[in-house]
Scaffold this active site. Structure first.
Site, PDB file in Angstrom:
ATOM      1  N   LYS A  80       0.823  -1.341  -0.026  1.00 12.54           N
ATOM      2  CA  LYS A  80       0.254   0.189  -0.008  1.00 12.54           C
ATOM      3  C   LYS A  80       0.957   1.249   0.076  1.00 12.54           C
ATOM      4  O   LYS A  80       1.845   1.285   0.536  1.00 12.54           O
ATOM      5  CB  LYS A  80      -0.957  -0.001   1.409  1.00 12.54           C
ATOM      6  CG  LYS A  80      -1.986   1.145   1.268  1.00 12.54           C
ATOM      7  CD  LYS A  80      -2.896   0.979   2.407  1.00 12.54           C
ATOM      8  CE  LYS A  80      -3.931   2.085   2.362  1.00 12.54           C
ATOM      9  NZ  LYS A  80      -4.772   1.925   3.621  1.00 12.54           N
ATOM     10  N   SER A 161      -9.871   2.296   2.598  1.00 10.17           N
ATOM     11  CA  SER A 161      -8.938   2.813   1.710  1.00 10.17           C
ATOM     12  C   SER A 161      -8.046   2.047   1.084  1.00 10.17           C
ATOM     13  O   SER A 161      -7.189   2.438  -0.003  1.00 10.17           O
ATOM     14  CB  SER A 161      -7.987   3.922   2.711  1.00 10.17           C
ATOM     15  OG  SER A 161      -7.394   3.186   3.675  1.00 10.17           O
ATOM     16  N   SER A 185     -10.535   0.134   6.745  1.00 11.99           N
ATOM     17  CA  SER A 185      -9.861   0.359   5.527  1.00 11.99           C
ATOM     18  C   SER A 185      -9.114  -1.180   4.842  1.00 11.99           C
ATOM     19  O   SER A 185      -8.649  -1.152   3.889  1.00 11.99           O
ATOM     20  CB  SER A 185      -8.600   1.370   5.566  1.00 11.99           C
ATOM     21  OG  SER A 185      -9.158   2.601   5.552  1.00 11.99           O
TER      22      SER A 185
END
Lengths: 494, 95, 484
Positions: A80, A161, A185
């Site tokens: 990420k 997210s 997330s």
């Protein structure tokens, strides 16, 4: 093995294949680099690092040949783009960090590197991890590889997210990925993309080098296609870090060993407050089926009460923006990142931050600024932190009666890009089941257990006691086997 | 709590985010909606409840007093938008 | 020292409280492992944490906690076993995080007191409101470039103790004595080097005025006073400004004012007025700081003798006046020097020498107690020579100057230069006889009642003996002869 066979394996299968020399790390990595190219329209990556990955794969093969490989040696994963990676641009999906190249490596990504994992690139996310749709990324929305049966043309969100990581794992671009979870997330995008995601206990993984959103909530965790893979990833990511004052000085257990398949005698909490009237019947059925599966495996469902959970979203949307307004003050155009010139220092700040942050981030900074400002602190922030104590106490009391808690992960399957955009509060409702866990700092795992009528994956969430990821994984393993979720996104052999 | 344009302007100024005048009204409505949403907490009696200070029930860890960091001005300045002679540069501050 | 200021509308009184920022003596910064040395190349003592790079986290330096607790105990203050670090949010170019990690509602140290030794020998008590730990900011240089400010983060993250007094002071002198005393305590403890020139001790003054007997009026905060002299000037100016304002029918506004040392005046810092809202909240990157009672009592047991205790002991053991003792103990090195000189000797004499001739020579030569013009041992030996009548006090001053010039031991100098006091009564008698014979007229005058002439005879005898005659013996014999 064919390239699709190589990308279609689980992390565990790939590791075994490498150890048996069925294929090389270079072949494995190359097939994933190809998959990334094939699925580039999903926009899962902000920065791809194929050359770095190839070089790492060569090294991995050498170590494997010498039988010196780490537990994840040669296994290609995605990172990420919230984890700072030395020498590799790290953006938090924000214009304000669009050109930022960290001169340091986050503890978690360093741990993975140390374990031998090969990084394919940096995956997209909602800007600064603020969002549930991955549509707020400054680098464009990420597209969910899953399609509605009724409307295959609709482009669906992967959740957020950690949407880029979820899409990359679901579309077989990476064997596994890292995520971070502040209010859901990791878990919500895992549910939207039909994969497994684990938010560990707050303090289990170091936050050092992860771009902060809300410090008291942020926690890194793994995203992969099976419970076992998630356990392998967490094993490498977790551990005490003296550089993070909130990192728990607790030994890391053998997570894979926790997957015994035996949950007889365990008590499964089912919170009565988590059945709001608007919850769809297919979601209710998914949940009930999950309860039955665990019951069949010898566990006992127990109704519990988490009376303050209904205030979790409101609590979260005070605490998280407050912390973010302060955490994001450092993006001021002085030492790194975007600068928009101004005549005065204040003008430079205001122009830089207006141009550098997207709408959602600006909105949260302003809410956070307001709730902390003089005269409002007690009514908002202090009140929210008291609610947080109550929410945590509810869980604590529940865990005197049960061993894990089972809930849906998100109220709906993946929605289309653009839906829920008009009203931020509607968008936030996505996190209604995941936020309470985050506020209490507890571990939560989402795994896919069924498809919606429209062919989209649906996930259930398991919540555990603090630092008891083992029980969480054990129950998840049983549920995974019973649910036998084998569906694949269209075009990936499913 | 309903915010007006002046309040929004003040918040934006505190947060150092430039907001165009024509955007103030819309932002005021948006932020007010959010505040109304979070204000449901007022209905909960929290008398005698201590605010949570940390979910991690740990002792604050301490480092020993050793110099083991710094001394790498090039890393510190590597991403600087403007620098000279080892300093970061910003528009002149008049005090 | 006037406590009351005459105004056109009557008497006014000053109310002064001070906020002192003392740099904690430590190798590394409060929350990072970067060094704290003064005067290094820009940004060379900056860690990624100090530069507030994304994802960087603070970890507290145990030494800074230790120093804060010691200082709190030195100020006879309450040590709070639980304290909380909070973020003070504001934007400034040399504040990389966009917030300062400080302590707000729960500081590490609570109420205490400092005892001031005033020049008139009296003492005054000034209450301490609190002491908390916080990060220093970096440094902005505004004079390097026509349109740019230069930012150096070497100081960013250095540990400070903010020590806040109660508004207990009533005149600029008290404020100066307070800072000097605080500095002395910090230096005794070794928790701050007290160097005002290098900025390790900085002072902000909260000043208001009122009619005697009134409650508190609005105060102004004066920043940037970096010497005791400027502190007094700034307070004096500010109080006068406020009185004038009130007497002209105006009002004082609560604001931050900057002292301009060149003009000797304070002026409003408008930039600081802009949105003064620090949005404090507990730092979520840190946990509450908890101390055990055992930790605190171990530090307490290990405290050095502090100025007040030393002063008390000096008064008790050496029979010094409180004022003399206060002067001696202000600097620990001076006190130690004195004790070496005074040990086993006439303490009053030792005190007079240390604070008198010795201090004067040190000043004149620009030397320090660490590099004294005469060692404590030699000065002690000089006092021994006076005490055992080897030399007179007058000769001693001469010997002392020679010691400063040559660095030689006093006994050697007395021997070499023949400065030994004449105590042989025969020799003194002879000298007296010679003087009386040469001044027979004056002897008659004396005998007829002009007592004052006694001093003249003593002077003559001393002159003729080159000052070496024992004055007591001269007096004795002379009196007998004149009256016999």
């Amino acid at each position: 093995m064919s390239p699709t066979q190589l990308t279609g394996m689980t992390l565990r299968q790939a590791r075994d294949g490498l150890l048996k020399k069925s294929f090389s790390a270079v072949e494995l990595v190359e097939s994933h680099i190809d998959a990334i190219a094939t699925h580039s329209q999903l926009n899962a990556f902000i920065t791809e690092t194929p050359d770095l990955a190839r070089a790492q794969a060569v090294k991995a093969d050498e170590r494997l040949a010498r039988q010196e490989g780490g537990p994840l040696e040669g296994l290609p994963i995605a990172m990420k783009d919230l984890f700072c990676t030395e020498g590799v641009r790290t953006t938090a999906a924000s214009r304000i960090l669009g050109n930022f190249v960290p001169p340091y490596e986050s503890t978690v990504s360093a741990n993975l590197k140390q374990a031998g994992a090969v990084m394919l690139g940096k995956t997209s996310l909602d800007e600064f991890a603020m969002g549930s749709s991955n549509t707020t990324s400054a680098f464009g929305a990420v597209i969910n590889p899953w399609k509605r049966r009724s409307d295959p043309e609709a482009r669906l969100v992967p959740g957020g997210s950690s949407g880029g990581s979820a899409a990359a794992v679901a579309a077989r671009m990476a064997l596994a990925a890292t995520g971070t979870d502040t209010g859901g997330s990791i878990r919500q995008p895992a549910a939207f993309c039909g994969i497994v995601g684990l938010k560990p206990t707050y303090g289990r993984c170091s936050r050092w080098g992860i771009i902060a959103f809300a410090s008291s909530l942020d926690q890194a965790g793994p995203m992969a296609r099976t419970v076992e893979d998630v356990a392998m990833m967490l094993q490498a990511m977790a551990g005490h870090d003296p550089k993070d004052s909130t990192s728990a000085p607790i030994a890391v257990p053998d997570f894979s060993a926790a997957l015994t398949g035996d949950i007889r005698g365990l008590k499964i909490g089912v919170p009565k407050e988590y059945r709001p009237s608007g919850l769809s019947s297919e979601m209710v059925k998914l949940w009930d089926d999950g309860i039955d599966m665990l019951k069949d495996a010898g566990a006992t469902p127990v109704e519990i009460s988490l009376p303050h959970s209904k205030y979790a979203l409101a609590t979260y949307y005070i605490v998280a923006p407050a912390e973010c307004s302060s955490n994001l003050a450092r993006y001021d155009g002085v030492r790194y990142g975007l600068r928009v010139e101004g005549k005065t220092l204040d003008e430079m700040y205001a122009k830089t931050r207006a141009a550098g942050f997207g709408t959602e981030v600006r909105r949260r900074i302003m809410i956070g600024t307001y709730v902390l400002s003089a005269g409002y602190y007690d009514a908002y922030y202090a009140k929210a932190q008291k609610l947080r104590s109550l929410i945590a106490r509810d869980f604590q009391q529940a865990f005197e009666l049960v061993d894990v808690i089972l809930t849906p992960t998100a109220p709906t399957p993946a929605f289309a890009i653009g839906d829920n955009d008009e009203d931020p509060v509607t968008m936030w409702l996505n996190d209604i089941f995941t936020v309470p866990t985050s506020l209490a700092g507890l571990p939560g795992l989402s795994l896919p257990t069924g498809l919606s009528a429209d062919g989209l994956p649906l996930g259930l969430q398991l919540i555990g006691r603090p630092f008891d990821e083992e029980t969480l994984l054990r129950v998840a393993g049983v549920l995974e086997k019973a649910a036998a979720f084998t569906a694949l996104p269209p075009g990936l052999g499913g | 709590m309903s915010l007006d344009k002046v309040a929004v302007k003040n918040i934006a100024s505190l947060a150092r985010i430039e907001v165009r005048d024509e955007d103030l009204d819309g932002l005021a409505v948006e932020l007010s909606n959010i505040l109304r949403f979070v204000e449901q907490l007022a209905e909960v009696n929290t008398d005698g409840i201590a605010p949570m200070t940390s979910v991690a029930h740990l002792e604050l860890p301490r480092r020993s007093d050793q110099v083991n960091d710094g001394g790498y001005v090039e890393r510190v300045l590597a991403n600087a938008p403007e620098q000279q002679d080892g300093f970061f540069l910003v528009p002149k501050v008049v005090e | 020292m006037s406590m009351v200021i005459q105004g056109e509308t009557g008497d006014w009184e000053m109310v002064i409280g001070l906020e002192v920022h003392a740099q904690v003596t430590s190798q590394a910064k409060l929350f990072s492992g970067a060094a704290t040395d003064f005067g290094r190349p820009p940004n060379s003592q900056v860690s990624l944490v100090d530069a507030a790079m994304p994802g960087m986290l603070p970890v507290i330096n145990e030494q800074c906690i230790y120093q804060a607790v010691r200082t709190g105990l030195g100020l006879r203050a309450v040590i709070n076993l639980t304290s909380v670090f909070a973020r003070k949010n504001y934007f400034y170019a040399d504040l990389p995080q966009g917030y300062q990690i400080s302590q707000y509602e729960q500081p590490i140290v609570g109420e205490g007191e400092v005892v001031l030794d005033m020049p008139d020998g009296s003492t005054r008590r000034v209450g301490i409101e609190r002491l908390h730990l916080e990060q220093d900011a970096g440094k902005s240089l505004h004079d390097q470039h026509p349109t740019k400010s230069f930012i150096d983060l070497n100081r960013s993250g250095v540990a400070l103790m903010e020590i806040v007094s109660k508004p207990d002071m009533r005149c600029p002198e008290e404020a100066a004595v307070y800072v000097a005393k605080l500095r002395s305590i910090l230096r005794y403890l070794g928790s701050c080097d007290g160097n005002m020139a290098e900025g390790s001790l900085r002072c902000d003054a909260n000043v208001s005025v009122r009619k005697p007997g009134e409650g508190l009026r609005t105060r102004a905060e004066i920043k940037n006073v970096n010497s005791l002299r400027f502190l007094q000037q700034a307070i004096e100016y500010e109080a006068r400004r406020q009185i004038d304002l009130y007497e002209e029918g105006g009002q004082v506004v609560q604001e931050t004012r900057l002292f301009d040392a060149n003009k000797g005046e304070t002026r409003s810092m408008r930039s600081k007025e802009h949105a003064h809202d620090y949005r404090y909240f507990p730092d979520p990157d840190l946990l509450p700081l908890t101390l055990t009672p055992a930790y605190v009592s171990a530090i307490k047991a290990d405290l050095p003798e502090l100025p007040d205790q030393k002063k008390e002991r000096f008064v008790r053991e050496y029979c010094l006046t409180p004022y003399d003792a206060g002067v001696l103990v202000a600097e620990q090195a001076n006190a130690d020097f004195f004790e070496t000189v005074a040990k086993g000797r006439d303490a009053k004499l030792a005190c007079n020498w240390v604070t008198g001739d010795f201090a004067a020579v040190m000043n004149r030569l620009g030397r320090s107690i660490e590099d004294p013009p005469v060692t404590a041992e030699h000065l002690g030996q000089l006092i021994d020579l006076i005490a055992d009548n080897t030399i007179s006090g007058r000769i001693a001053k001469e010997v002392f100057e020679l010691m400063v010039e040559t660095g030689q031991a006093p006994a050697v100098l007395v021997e070499e230069r023949g400065l030994k006091q004449v105590t042989d009564s025969g020799a003194i008698e002879a000298a007296i006889d010679a003087v009386l014979t040469a001044n027979s007229g004056k002897v008659s005058e004396y005998r007829s009642g002009k007592d004052k002439l006694f001093g003249f005879f003593v002077g003559q005898v001393m002159k003729n003996t080159g000052g070496k005659a024992n004055p007591a013996l001269v007096n004795d014999v002379l009196r007998k002869k004149l009256e016999g």
